[in-house]
Scaffold this motif. Structure first.
Motif, PDB file in Angstrom:
ATOM      1  N   ASN A 265       0.775  -1.315   0.561  1.00 33.04           N
ATOM      2  CA  ASN A 265       0.050  -0.309   0.096  1.00 33.04           C
ATOM      3  C   ASN A 265       0.658   1.572   0.007  1.00 33.04           C
ATOM      4  O   ASN A 265       0.369   2.044  -0.879  1.00 33.04           O
ATOM      5  CB  ASN A 265      -1.323  -0.278   1.340  1.00 33.04           C
ATOM      6  CG  ASN A 265      -2.179   1.248   1.098  1.00 33.04           C
ATOM      7  OD1 ASN A 265      -2.782   1.088  -0.039  1.00 33.04           O
ATOM      8  ND2 ASN A 265      -2.636   1.198   2.182  1.00 33.04           N
ATOM      9  N   PHE A 266       1.639   1.216   0.404  1.00 39.63           N
ATOM     10  CA  PHE A 266       2.654   2.102   0.816  1.00 39.63           C
ATOM     11  C   PHE A 266       3.445   2.825  -0.606  1.00 39.63           C
ATOM     12  O   PHE A 266       3.431   4.104  -0.813  1.00 39.63           O
ATOM     13  CB  PHE A 266       4.155   2.002   1.956  1.00 39.63           C
ATOM     14  CG  PHE A 266       5.285   2.680   2.394  1.00 39.63           C
ATOM     15  CD1 PHE A 266       4.624   4.274   2.942  1.00 39.63           C
ATOM     16  CD2 PHE A 266       6.539   3.385   0.760  1.00 39.63           C
ATOM     17  CE1 PHE A 266       5.774   4.990   3.346  1.00 39.63           C
ATOM     18  CE2 PHE A 266       6.789   4.207   1.359  1.00 39.63           C
ATOM     19  CZ  PHE A 266       7.034   5.070   2.149  1.00 39.63           C
ATOM     20  N   PHE A 326      -3.000  -8.288  -9.231  1.00 37.56           N
ATOM     21  CA  PHE A 326      -2.710  -6.790  -9.161  1.00 37.56           C
ATOM     22  C   PHE A 326      -1.359  -6.831  -9.647  1.00 37.56           C
ATOM     23  O   PHE A 326      -0.490  -5.857 -10.631  1.00 37.56           O
ATOM     24  CB  PHE A 326      -2.347  -6.923  -7.436  1.00 37.56           C
ATOM     25  CG  PHE A 326      -1.409  -5.702  -7.002  1.00 37.56           C
ATOM     26  CD1 PHE A 326      -1.944  -4.745  -6.341  1.00 37.56           C
ATOM     27  CD2 PHE A 326      -0.437  -6.688  -7.127  1.00 37.56           C
ATOM     28  CE1 PHE A 326      -0.937  -3.691  -6.080  1.00 37.56           C
ATOM     29  CE2 PHE A 326       0.180  -4.929  -6.493  1.00 37.56           C
ATOM     30  CZ  PHE A 326      -0.046  -4.314  -5.688  1.00 37.56           C
ATOM     31  N   SER A 327      -0.643  -7.068  -9.930  1.00 38.43           N
ATOM     32  CA  SER A 327       0.776  -7.448 -10.630  1.00 38.43           C
ATOM     33  C   SER A 327       0.659  -6.972 -12.123  1.00 38.43           C
ATOM     34  O   SER A 327       1.856  -6.127 -12.513  1.00 38.43           O
ATOM     35  CB  SER A 327       1.708  -9.119 -10.222  1.00 38.43           C
ATOM     36  OG  SER A 327       1.406  -9.901  -8.847  1.00 38.43           O
ATOM     37  N   PRO A 366      -7.435  -1.163  -5.725  1.00 37.83           N
ATOM     38  CA  PRO A 366      -9.038  -1.321  -5.679  1.00 37.83           C
ATOM     39  C   PRO A 366      -8.557  -2.834  -5.061  1.00 37.83           C
ATOM     40  O   PRO A 366      -9.042  -4.045  -4.051  1.00 37.83           O
ATOM     41  CB  PRO A 366      -9.182  -0.990  -6.473  1.00 37.83           C
ATOM     42  CG  PRO A 366      -9.364   0.264  -6.841  1.00 37.83           C
ATOM     43  CD  PRO A 366      -7.869   0.067  -7.161  1.00 37.83           C
ATOM     44  N   ILE A 367      -7.605  -3.534  -6.100  1.00 38.05           N
ATOM     45  CA  ILE A 367      -7.629  -4.723  -6.223  1.00 38.05           C
ATOM     46  C   ILE A 367      -6.976  -5.700  -5.054  1.00 38.05           C
ATOM     47  O   ILE A 367      -6.404  -5.908  -3.844  1.00 38.05           O
ATOM     48  CB  ILE A 367      -6.423  -5.630  -7.208  1.00 38.05           C
ATOM     49  CG1 ILE A 367      -7.378  -5.495  -8.887  1.00 38.05           C
ATOM     50  CG2 ILE A 367      -5.895  -7.166  -7.050  1.00 38.05           C
ATOM     51  CD1 ILE A 367      -8.401  -5.768  -8.808  1.00 38.05           C
ATOM     52  N   LEU A 368      -5.792  -4.266  -5.136  1.00 46.63           N
ATOM     53  CA  LEU A 368      -5.219  -4.765  -3.357  1.00 46.63           C
ATOM     54  C   LEU A 368      -5.449  -4.096  -1.805  1.00 46.63           C
ATOM     55  O   LEU A 368      -5.896  -5.414  -1.035  1.00 46.63           O
ATOM     56  CB  LEU A 368      -3.982  -4.027  -3.043  1.00 46.63           C
ATOM     57  CG  LEU A 368      -2.893  -3.860  -1.790  1.00 46.63           C
ATOM     58  CD1 LEU A 368      -1.815  -5.161  -2.127  1.00 46.63           C
ATOM     59  CD2 LEU A 368      -2.164  -2.194  -2.187  1.00 46.63           C
ATOM     60  N   LEU A 369      -6.946  -3.320  -1.787  1.00 51.12           N
ATOM     61  CA  LEU A 369      -7.474  -3.361  -0.733  1.00 51.12           C
ATOM     62  C   LEU A 369      -8.388  -4.923  -0.611  1.00 51.12           C
ATOM     63  O   LEU A 369      -9.026  -5.180   0.564  1.00 51.12           O
ATOM     64  CB  LEU A 369      -8.947  -1.682  -0.745  1.00 51.12           C
ATOM     65  CG  LEU A 369      -7.850  -1.115  -0.612  1.00 51.12           C
ATOM     66  CD1 LEU A 369      -8.392   0.250  -0.616  1.00 51.12           C
ATOM     67  CD2 LEU A 369      -6.707  -1.775   1.046  1.00 51.12           C
ATOM     68  N   MET A 431       3.646  -8.530  -3.990  1.00 50.21           N
ATOM     69  CA  MET A 431       2.583  -8.636  -4.239  1.00 50.21           C
ATOM     70  C   MET A 431       2.569 -10.937  -3.937  1.00 50.21           C
ATOM     71  O   MET A 431       1.855 -11.016  -3.601  1.00 50.21           O
ATOM     72  CB  MET A 431       1.358  -8.903  -5.387  1.00 50.21           C
ATOM     73  CG  MET A 431       0.190  -8.533  -5.115  1.00 50.21           C
ATOM     74  SD  MET A 431      -0.755  -8.542  -3.465  1.00 50.21           S
ATOM     75  CE  MET A 431      -2.615  -8.621  -4.077  1.00 50.21           C
ATOM     76  N   LEU A 432       3.064 -11.334  -4.987  1.00 48.38           N
ATOM     77  CA  LEU A 432       3.194 -12.562  -5.217  1.00 48.38           C
ATOM     78  C   LEU A 432       3.547 -13.796  -4.570  1.00 48.38           C
ATOM     79  O   LEU A 432       3.939 -14.666  -4.532  1.00 48.38           O
ATOM     80  CB  LEU A 432       4.131 -12.967  -7.180  1.00 48.38           C
ATOM     81  CG  LEU A 432       4.124 -12.190  -7.723  1.00 48.38           C
ATOM     82  CD1 LEU A 432       4.862 -12.593  -9.335  1.00 48.38           C
ATOM     83  CD2 LEU A 432       2.195 -12.826  -8.138  1.00 48.38           C
TER      84      LEU A 432
END
Length: 440
Positions: A265-266, A326-327, A366-369, A431-432
């Motif tokens: 997120n950072f 996300f990636s 949005p995908i991350l959250l 992310m992976l």
């Protein structure tokens, strides 16, 4: 209680629902999402309008790029410090009172920017804007967990977060128009009118939200008892009597996966706000002088991004997959920014590449959250969501400040784009490792 659950322990959620339930959730979405989307559009405009005000404000007040970058980022320090307390207060006094307080105070803080004269006043005003707005974004994400089960949540978060892109689409033309056509009216400069015209709507929206929203499904007089029971059951709310507290902060920080989400997120927030704050200056460096034209051109990438964020969020929900969505979005954004740097100085190719970059970058958060809330245990979201966003949003402080230093030393905003490309590439790989290979 662990703040992040293990995927193997999550109870399976049916991916197909009855037509009756589909109709119920459509009705809920149409009831609560539009007013929250509108609030986020206004909030985002009030966060980023400083990037447009810079075109006049910096010369009028004599601020350096470094001073301006620091002031622009200080908002996120105030935001970070008060997000968790704001959500804990929301859990005690309810959504309606919390959103009323947040919207009215941040609207007043935006209007107060009119009186800024010195860098110290600029720093204080931006910091207080963050303090007052803190809690809106995590409060809304928490509010969605009250209403929507996880297999519906990604698309709702995506629609809500498209407000940032819509805000970008509107911020450019509205800011450019205020600075061009209201300059000198009533003895005020155009950049001062920008803050007045964009701060007042937040105050009005605070009262609208207070009247229109319900604190939760149980308080929704527009739902039947059967509908309330369906929503409460499928949303996976915390057990009755559960009282979130600051002790969950330390519990969350001990969780390795949660720390991974914070770092992601950072990086993404840092990349996003670097783009937001410096794109008007970047477009100006391509030879566009008129502030209204700069505002119009800066809206085009965000307009493209709205389509991407909604489409990718829906596809992620449908496939019940987050990590590669996300990636992949990070990689698209990185390629787009690289194309922007190699076509630099050529307006049409550079703007097209910037649109491609925004298509990917806007879809990341949005995908991350959605992925993070999928894996938070019921009862941990009240603290987990604001802690995640508050620590992550410090990227919105660090990245613009670093960008300001880069631009001051190099004399050209294109070099700061390499910083954003690096953040995106690291995020795609990280992310992976953070999210297991299994589906939701």
């Amino acid at each position: 209680m662990q703040i992040m659950t293990k995927l193997i322990h999550i109870a399976p959620v049916p991916l197909t629902d009855s037509d009756q339930d589909d109709a119920l959730y459509r009705r809920i979405a149409w009831r609560i999402v539009p007013v929250l989307l509108l609030a986020y559009i206004v909030a985002y405009i009030d966060r980023v309008n400083v990037g447009f005000a810079k075109l006049q404000m910096q010369d009028a007040l004599g601020f350096s790029d470094a001073a301006f970058g620091l002031g622009a980022g200080l908002m996120f320090v105030g935001y970070c410090l008060f997000e968790v307390p704001s959500n804990l207060l929301l859990a005690r006094i309810g959504v309606r009172k919390t959103f009323l307080r947040i919207m009215v105070l941040w609207g007043l803080a935006t209007v107060a920017m009119v009186f800024v004269k010195t860098p110290a006043q600029f720093y204080a005003a931006r910091f207080m804007l963050g303090v007052f707005e803190a809690g809106l974004f995590p409060g809304v994400i928490l509010y969605f967990t009250y209403w929507f089960p996880q297999h519906r949540r990604g698309r709702i978060i995506g629609v809500f977060m498209s407000g940032a892109l819509i805000g970008n689409v509107l911020a450019g033309p509205l800011s450019g128009a205020a600075m061009k056509f209201l300059d000198g009216a009533g003895g005020l400069a155009g950049w001062q009118w920008l803050y007045i015209t964009q701060g007042a709507p937040a105050i009005v929206l605070g009262f609208i939200a207070y009247v229109w929203l319900s604190d939760g499904p149980k308080q929704a007089t527009w739902l039947s008892e059967r509908e309330k029971a369906v929503v409460e059951t499928q949303a996976g709310r915390a057990p009755e009597g559960h009282k979130p507290g600051l002790g969950q902060v330390f519990e969350a920080l001990r969780d390795r996966q949660f720390r991974g989400f914070v770092l992601l997120n950072f990086f993404i927030v840092g990349a996003s706000y670097t783009m937001v704050f410096w794109v008007p200056t970047l477009i100006k460096s391509w030879g566009v002088a008129d502030v209204f034209t700069i505002g119009l051109l800066s809206a085009l990438p965000s307009l493209v991004g709205v389509v991407g964020v909604i489409a990718l969020s829906r596809h992620s929900d449908r496939k019940q997959e987050r990590r590669w969505h996300f990636s992949g979005a990070c990689m698209v954004a990185a390629v787009g920014l690289w194309l922007t740097t190699i076509t630099e100085g050529q307006l049409v190719p550079s703007l097209a590449a910037l649109c491609f970059a925004t298509l990917g970058l806007a879809s990341c958060l949005p995908i991350l959250l959605a992925s993070a809330t999928d894996q938070m245990a019921p009862g941990s979201t009240t603290v987990g969501i604001p802690l995640l966003t508050s620590l992550g949003i410090l990227g919105g402080f660090a990245s613009p400040a670093i960008t300001g230093l880069i631009n001051t030393r190099t004399g050209h905003p294109v070099y700061s784009m390499y910083l954003v490309i690096g953040l995106l590439l690291v995020s795609a790989a990280l992310m992976l490792f953070v999210v297991p290979r299994r589906k939701i």
